[in-house]
Each structure stands twice: as structure tokens, then as C-alpha cells.
Design a protein around this motif. Structure first.
Motif, PDB file in Angstrom:
ATOM      1  N   TYR A 190      -2.548   9.930   1.863  1.00 14.87           N
ATOM      2  CA  TYR A 190      -3.555  10.989   1.722  1.00 14.87           C
ATOM      3  C   TYR A 190      -4.595  10.605   0.675  1.00 14.87           C
ATOM      4  N   TYR A 214      -2.268  18.026   1.797  1.00 15.70           N
ATOM      5  CA  TYR A 214      -0.948  17.398   1.659  1.00 15.70           C
ATOM      6  C   TYR A 214       0.100  18.448   1.293  1.00 15.70           C
ATOM      7  N   ILE A 240      -8.034  12.544   1.608  1.00 12.38           N
ATOM      8  CA  ILE A 240      -7.717  13.878   2.113  1.00 12.38           C
ATOM      9  C   ILE A 240      -7.146  14.669   0.950  1.00 12.38           C
ATOM     10  N   MET A 295       0.358  11.124  10.522  1.00 11.25           N
ATOM     11  CA  MET A 295      -1.008  11.571  10.223  1.00 11.25           C
ATOM     12  C   MET A 295      -1.700  12.101  11.477  1.00 11.25           C
TER      13      MET A 295
END
Length: 301
Positions: free
Chosen positions: A93, A103, A98, A138
Motif C-alpha cells: 500500500y 489499508y 494508497i 490488491m
């Protein structure tokens, strides 16, 4: 950080009950003291770090064997596996920029499954660990209250000039068991998903699809009109309905381990349980619905 310490910190970060935390830590200690079990577990951690873990079903079967070797319940072992993978997932992540919030929301699903496992089997662990693979590939992401993934549509649908065709990308919606299904929370999740997956739709209206017992059309009879589930249903055009056969159904999500009781003996602690118990007492079947709607980034079209 040593895996034992990581598991402890993960349990604290996600606010696991102390009993669950101690069960997991004790399980990891037993695992790490058994050479063969530890080798199996460590091999899968290394595979994931090298992006070589492809078959989660086979991995979980191997971990069932590891659980037997070291005397840890297989559901506890499965959750230890997922928590172990989360260490590398956190780095993925970060590398992909991201947000930590995505997460965190995504890994909260391990906690929702932990609670489900305790209610169903009286074990701190996960009995549906294979479901979590999408998060670690993912492909599946929690964005606020709801979870989403891109899939290819299996059917065609058209409304008010907007259409999807077989094979087109759509956003598939999942609803975790993490509390009330508030309409405003769902709308915020749809907005976040529209932004998160926008590159798949190139500015076109975004189709959301959902297959769930929550979209079972008779819910409008089973539940009160102000039920959060009924409100959730109103966002979707229900395009197909199916009925469960041979006891294969989602009643466990409502009644957990008591799901197979005679309808007269089912628990009635919530309005959802009372509604479904009454429905079943009348000899009715249960099932699920498939729903679709288009979204312009802010609102349902």
C-alpha cells in the motif's frame, strides 16, 4: 519486527478483544516451536513477499496440516496466516501510495470475520479465510462502510439510456458485517469507490452491481419499511432473484450457529431475526437478489 511482536501490535492496532489476541499469540508460539509447521508458515510469508503466492486455496490446505502438527485450531491458524500477510500488504500500500485509511478499513475485515468465527464456531480465527484473498491480491478494497472490486459483468442491462454489456467492467459491492447499514455511509462509500476506480470508466457513468441476501426482494415484506436493509435495497434495480435450496443459504449471517433450528426455536433477539423467523415459520424460502445501479460520481442515476 519479529512476527510474534507484529501479531501483538496488529491486534492492538485493530482493537481485538484481549482473549482473541492471547489466543493468536499462543497459537503463534506453538506454531513457531514446531519446526515443520513453522517452515510451512514461513514459506508462505516469503512467497507473498516475492509476489509468488498465487493459490490461496492450496496455501490454506497446507496450513490446515501445519495446524494439526502444532495443535492449533485450523481457523486460528488461518487468521495467523492472514495477519502475517498483512505485514507485507502494508508495504505494498505504501509503495503504491494508497492511503493508510484504505489499508486499515480493508484489514478491518479480518476482525469482522474473527467475530463471525467466534459466533459460529466459538473459535477466535477465520472460517472463510479464502474470501480474504482478494484483499491480498490488491483486487478488493474497503472504502468506508462497503467493500469493492472490479469484475466483468456477466449480463447486459440498460436503463434510461445507460447500459452495460456482458464483459464490461463494473464495480462489485460487498457488505461486511460491521454494524448498521446507514444510507449516508453507503453513499459516501459509493462516492469513494467512483474516485478510486475512475480509470476503469473514463468519465462514463459507473455501474455498481451487488449479489446478496440483502437484496432478496421479499426483505420488503420480512422487514419494516424503515429497516436499513430495505433502504439499502432502494438504491438498486433488482434484475434477478434466486432461492436457496438444500439448506445452502445465508441464514448463518442472521442466526449463526442456531441457523438450523426449527423456525419456532430460532432466536428472536433482533428485528432482523424476528422477521426472518416469522417468514420461515410460514414455510417460505429464502434467497438472494442481484442488483444494479448507475452512478455519476456523486449520485445514483
Amino acid at each position: 519486527m519479529h512476527m510474534y511482536d507484529y501479531i501483538a501490535s496488529f491486534c492492538d492496532e485493530f482493537q481485538y478483544p484481549e482473549e482473541a489476541k492471547q489466543t493468536l499469540l499462543s497459537g503463534y508460539q506453538r506454531l513457531s516451536k514446531n519446526q515443520e509447521a513453522d517452515r510451512i508458515y514461513t514459506d508462505f510469508m516469503e512467497q507473498y513477499c516475492k509476489d509468488e503466492l498465487k493459490d490461496y486455496t492450496k496455501a490454506l490446505e497446507s496450513l490446515d496440516n501445519a495446524a494439526e502438527l502444532c495443535g492449533v485450531h485450523k481457523y486460528t491458524m488461518a487468521l495467523l496466516f492472514l495477519i502475517g500477510l498483512s505485514k507485507q500488504l502494508r508495504k505494498i500500500y505504501e509503495d503504491r501510495k494508497i492511503s493508510y485509511q484504505v489499508y486499515y478499513d480493508s484489514m478491518c475485515d479480518l476482525k469482522w470475520k474473527l467475530f463471525e468465527c467466534k459466533k459460529m464456531h466459538n473459535v477466535w480465527g477465520s472460517f472463510v479465510a479464502g474470501w480474504e484473498a482478494g484483499f491480498f491480491r490488491m483486487e478488493l478494497f474497503a472504502l468506508g462502510r462497503l467493500q469493492f472490486e472490479i469484475i466483468k459483468s456477466s449480463k447486459s442491462y440498460e436503463k434510461d439510456g445507460y447500459s452495460i454489456h456482458d464483459g464490461d467492467p463494473v464495480i462489485n459491492v460487498h457488505i461486511p458485517s460491521c454494524g448498521p447499514l446507514l444510507h449516508e455511509d453507503c453513499q459516501e462509500s459509493y462516492r469513494r469507490a467512483a474516485v478510486f476506480f475512475r480509470d476503469h470508466f473514463q468519465g462514463k457513468p459507473i455501474p455498481f452491481v451487488c449479489n446478496s441476501w440483502l437484496l432478496f426482494p421479499p426483505n420488503k415484506e420480512i422487514l419494516s419499511k424503515d429497516s436499513h436493509i430495505v433502504t439499502f435495497m432502494k438504491d438498486y434495480d433488482i434484475v434477478s432473484t434466486s432461492f436457496y435450496e438444500n439448506g445452502s443459504n445465508d441464514l448463518w449471517r442472521i442466526f449463526y450457529k442456531e441457523r438450523q433450528k426449527d423456525p419456532k426455536e430460532l432466536p428472536r433477539d433482533t428485528s432482523l431475526q424476528r422477521g426472518y423467523a416469522d417468514w420461515l415459520m410460514k414455510g417460505n424460502k429464502v434467497g438472494m437478489g442481484c442488483g444494479v445501479f448507475f452512478f455519476d460520481g456523486e449520485n445514483r442515476l
